[in-house]
Enzyme design. Structure first.
Site, PDB file in Angstrom:
ATOM      1  N   ASN A 214       0.839  -1.206   0.000  1.00  0.00           N
ATOM      2  CA  ASN A 214       0.000   0.000   0.000  1.00  0.00           C
ATOM      3  C   ASN A 214       0.873   1.254   0.000  1.00  0.00           C
ATOM      4  OD1 ASN A 214       0.509  -0.936   2.671  1.00  0.00           O
ATOM      5  ND2 ASN A 214      -1.101   0.352   3.503  1.00  0.00           N
TER       6      ASN A 214
ATOM      7  N   GLU B 194      -3.016  -4.508  -3.094  1.00  0.00           N
ATOM      8  CA  GLU B 194      -3.525  -5.443  -4.111  1.00  0.00           C
ATOM      9  C   GLU B 194      -3.605  -4.783  -5.476  1.00  0.00           C
ATOM     10  OE1 GLU B 194      -4.716  -4.788  -1.135  1.00  0.00           O
ATOM     11  OE2 GLU B 194      -5.809  -6.476  -0.257  1.00  0.00           O
TER      12      GLU B 194
END
Ligand code: THU
Length: 162
Positions: A63, A76
């Site tokens: 992130n 992701e």
């Protein structure tokens, strides 16, 4: 006449990474290494993702936060967009995800947020092959989902755009 329907799906819960296959354990290790590269000074919540492709390549993401909060991106999507950009058309087999906080021990498996589910679903539909998920916290059990569509039932797809 209304009809009641039930949507269900199976998961596998592993007690520890020792129960995983060698390649899955390696992918979790890749996700842990990715997690350590997170840039999360605002949430102090570090997420790592590692994607295994059919050609054996592993693509990672973590992130990346921003002072303008919504401009940051989840691990992701950093990973899946990188896979799409670097290896277009190569089938995505598995995504391992792990999360750890700077403030407490994350004991429950980290599941992708709704936006990430939608982003991953796009590639699963495109490749017509399920993308397996391995979800982990910092410690504790690992959850395996057999397809992203399992955890995004009734998801939006390009079939609506025709
Ligand atoms: N985060 C991820 O990277 N993946 C998820 O699936 C959930 C949340 C990140 C976004 C933000 O940087 C931090 O975790 C706290 O929400």
């Amino acid at each position: 006449m209304s009809e009641k329907k039930k949507i269900d799906f199976e998961i596998i819960v592993y007690d520890s990474i020792e129960e995983l296959s060698n390649s899955e354990r390696q992918l979790i290790q890749n996700a842990i290494q990715a997690r350590k590269k997170a840039y999360a000074p605002y949430s102090n919540f570090n997420v790592g993702a590692a994607i295994l492709l059919e050609n054996g390549e592993v693509v990672i993401g973590s992130n990346q936060e921003n002072a303008s909060y919504p401009s940051g991106l989840c691990a992701e999507r950093v990973a899946i967009f990188q896979a799409g950009a670097r290896f277009p058309g190569i089938t995505i087999k598995t995504i391992a995800i792990t999360a750890a906080s700077n403030n407490y021990i994350v004991e429950n498996p980290a599941a992708p947020c709704g936006n990430c589910r939608q982003a991953i679903l796009e590639y699963e539909l495109k490749q017509k092959e399920p993308i397996k998920l391995l979800l982990m916290g910092e410690v504790g059990k690992i959850i395996q989902c057999n397809a992203i569509s399992d955890i995004l039932p009734l998801g939006f797809s390009n079939t609506f755009l025709k």
